[in-house]
Design an enzyme around this catalytic site. Structure first.
Site, short mmCIF file in Angstrom:
data_model
loop_
_atom_site.label_atom_id
_atom_site.label_comp_id
_atom_site.label_asym_id
_atom_site.label_seq_id
_atom_site.Cartn_x
_atom_site.Cartn_y
_atom_site.Cartn_z
N GLY A 180 0.81 -1.22 0.00
CA GLY A 180 0.00 0.00 0.00
C GLY A 180 0.84 1.26 0.00
N GLU A 222 1.70 1.76 -3.51
CA GLU A 222 0.45 2.09 -4.20
C GLU A 222 0.01 3.54 -3.94
OE1 GLU A 222 -1.37 -1.44 -2.48
OE2 GLU A 222 -1.99 -2.07 -4.48
N GLU A 256 2.74 -8.44 -1.94
CA GLU A 256 1.48 -9.07 -1.57
C GLU A 256 1.41 -10.57 -1.85
OE1 GLU A 256 1.74 -6.14 -3.01
OE2 GLU A 256 0.41 -4.72 -2.04
N1 DAK Z 1 1.62 -3.66 8.95
C1 DAK Z 1 1.65 -3.65 10.31
N2 DAK Z 1 2.76 -3.44 11.02
C2 DAK Z 1 3.90 -3.25 10.37
C3 DAK Z 1 3.96 -3.26 8.95
C4 DAK Z 1 2.73 -3.47 8.22
N3 DAK Z 1 2.67 -3.45 6.89
N4 DAK Z 1 5.24 -3.05 8.58
C5 DAK Z 1 5.95 -2.93 9.71
N5 DAK Z 1 5.15 -3.04 10.78
C6 DAK Z 1 5.53 -2.99 12.19
C7 DAK Z 1 6.24 -4.25 12.62
O1 DAK Z 1 5.32 -5.26 12.94
C8 DAK Z 1 7.02 -3.76 13.81
O2 DAK Z 1 6.14 -3.66 14.92
P1 DAK Z 1 6.59 -4.14 16.39
O3 DAK Z 1 6.99 -5.56 16.24
O4 DAK Z 1 7.75 -3.23 16.73
O5 DAK Z 1 5.39 -3.91 17.23
C9 DAK Z 1 7.40 -2.36 13.42
O6 DAK Z 1 6.50 -1.96 12.37
C10 DAK Z 1 8.81 -2.25 12.90
O7 DAK Z 1 8.94 -3.20 11.87
P2 DAK Z 1 10.13 -4.28 11.83
O8 DAK Z 1 10.60 -4.62 13.19
O9 DAK Z 1 9.67 -5.39 10.98
O10 DAK Z 1 11.27 -3.43 11.12
P3 DAK Z 1 12.43 -3.97 10.19
O11 DAK Z 1 13.35 -2.83 9.97
O12 DAK Z 1 13.02 -5.23 10.71
O13 DAK Z 1 11.71 -4.34 8.81
C11 DAK Z 1 10.19 -3.97 6.94
C12 DAK Z 1 11.09 -3.34 8.05
C13 DAK Z 1 9.41 -2.86 6.28
C14 DAK Z 1 11.07 -4.69 5.93
C15 DAK Z 1 9.25 -5.00 7.62
O14 DAK Z 1 8.59 -4.36 8.72
C16 DAK Z 1 8.22 -5.53 6.68
O15 DAK Z 1 8.52 -6.39 5.87
N6 DAK Z 1 7.01 -5.00 6.82
C17 DAK Z 1 5.90 -5.50 6.02
C18 DAK Z 1 6.00 -4.97 4.66
C19 DAK Z 1 4.89 -5.46 3.79
O16 DAK Z 1 4.82 -6.67 3.47
N7 DAK Z 1 4.07 -4.55 3.40
C20 DAK Z 1 3.03 -4.86 2.45
C21 DAK Z 1 1.81 -5.17 3.19
S1 DAK Z 1 0.64 -5.85 2.07
C22 DAK Z 1 -6.27 -5.32 -0.21
C23 DAK Z 1 -6.04 -4.09 0.38
C24 DAK Z 1 -4.76 -3.69 0.60
C25 DAK Z 1 -3.69 -4.49 0.27
C26 DAK Z 1 -3.95 -5.70 -0.33
C27 DAK Z 1 -5.21 -6.11 -0.58
N8 DAK Z 1 -7.59 -5.73 -0.43
C28 DAK Z 1 -8.58 -5.52 0.59
C29 DAK Z 1 -7.90 -6.60 -1.55
C30 DAK Z 1 -2.39 -4.06 0.58
C31 DAK Z 1 -1.48 -4.98 0.97
C32 DAK Z 1 -0.22 -4.56 1.52
O17 DAK Z 1 0.15 -3.41 1.61
#
Ligand code: DAK
Length: 276
Positions: free
Chosen positions: A108, A111, A131
């Site tokens: 997002g 996006e 995703e």
């Molecule tokens: N959501 C919730 N919390 C998140 C987060 C996220 N996307 N990204 C990071 N955080 C939180 C972590 O859980 C952590 O929280 P605590 O454990 O401290 O409580 C804190 O932020 C710091 O993150 P990290 O400890 O993981 O920090 P690092 O430096 O180690 O890593 C990172 C940073 C950005 C690489 C990692 O946090 C990461 O991989 N985050 C997730 C990235 C990700 O996969 N984002 C895409 C999400 S999917 C839809 C609507 C919308 C969407 C899809 C479909 N429909 C309804 C059909 C959208 C989808 C997405 O965006």
């Protein structure tokens, strides 16, 4: 508001997403607040907007995975619609929006940056659509906007592989217009961070846009956005109409009048910007 701040600096508005605990991830509340702030932007006084994230590490680390993890099919669709409505509002706002991408722009986050008119980033920026690794498709317009912005082949590669790319690759494929690094003095000390330089550049660009005739700029945004949704014959008609509309503005008279009078002192920016 808890997670969004809005500052007005002259004709430029700066929206900051500030949810440090989750690297500025988009939960429902952030989306609601963003929606609200977009509704309150005074497009009479605001000629360009900069959208950024708080902190040096992350622009927006995606939709909130915790919140999404328990959604039902119906709730998933509703969450997708909430995000899509806000992103579309941003995309069709009558003033240009520059995304100043400082750090992670994943899912997002990538996006929302693509819903903006222009993307600038710091050299630590990371873009990606992760995703499919989470078992979902991009849900806030990623499949559509990435394919339009870069190329269908490159968009498919990034989305199918869920591979993140660094700022230099984002620049190479045309996802961002410019990348900013820190400035160092002769001794190698940082005199301005990459994020500071990024924000300064985004605000400078926004101020440059704001110095031009706002109705003409607004019409250009509409012509490009609407024209891209249709075939070239209809697109040209869209442009003709918006071009014609400019001839009912003081800006057009003053702008062309200044040129013909060779009055270099009287730049367009000093004339009143409004419809006749
Ligand atoms: N959501 C919730 N919390 C998140 C987060 C996220 N996307 N990204 C990071 N955080 C939180 C972590 O859980 C952590 O929280 P605590 O454990 O401290 O409580 C804190 O932020 C710091 O993150 P990290 O400890 O993981 O920090 P690092 O430096 O180690 O890593 C990172 C940073 C950005 C690489 C990692 O946090 C990461 O991989 N985050 C997730 C990235 C990700 O996969 N984002 C895409 C999400 S999917 C839809 C609507 C919308 C969407 C899809 C479909 N429909 C309804 C059909 C959208 C989808 C997405 O965006």
């Amino acid at each position: 508001m808890e997670f969004i701040t809005y500052e007005q600096e002259g004709f430029v508005g700066v929206i900051t997403i500030n949810r440090p605990k989750a690297l500025n991830a988009l939960n429902s509340q952030v989306l609601d607040e963003l929606n609200e702030v977009l509704d309150t932007v005074d497009v009479g006084k605001t000629r360009a907007i900069v959208l950024t994230g708080a902190g040096e590490k992350s622009f927006v680390a995606g939709a909130d995975i915790g919140e999404m993890s328990t959604l039902t099919k119906a709730e998933g669709e509703a969450f997708g619609k909430k995000g899509n409505d806000v992103f579309r509002k941003l995309e069709t706002l009558p003033v240009p929006v520059i995304a100043a991408v400082n750090g992670f722009a994943l899912g997002g986050g990538c996006e929302i940056s693509m819903s903006c008119d222009i993307r600038l980033c710091s050299d630590n920026a990371i873009f990606g659509q992760p995703e499919v690794g989470l078992g979902i498709t991009p849900g806030f317009g990623g499949t559509q906007r990435l394919a339009r912005l870069v190329s269908p082949g490159m968009a498919k590669q990034l989305i199918y592989t869920a591979r993140n790319i660094k700022a230099d690759e984002a620049y190479r494929i045309g996802l961002v217009n410019a990348v900013y690094s820190a400035t160092l003095d002769e001794a190698g000390n940082v005199t301005a961070t990459a994020q500071e330089n990024l924000l300064a550049a985004a605000k400078k660009m926004a101020a440059g846009i704001a110095a031009n005739a706002p109705i003409a700029v607004r019409n250009c945004k509409k012509a490009i956005n609407d024209g891209l949704q249709t075939d070239i014959d209809q697109a040209i008609v869209i442009e003709e109409k918006l071009f014609g509309d400019c001839f009912e503005t003081e800006d057009q008279r003053a702008g062309m009048g200044n040129f013909l009078e060779k009055d270099k002192e009287k730049k367009l920016k000093v004339v009143p910007f409004k419809n006749k």
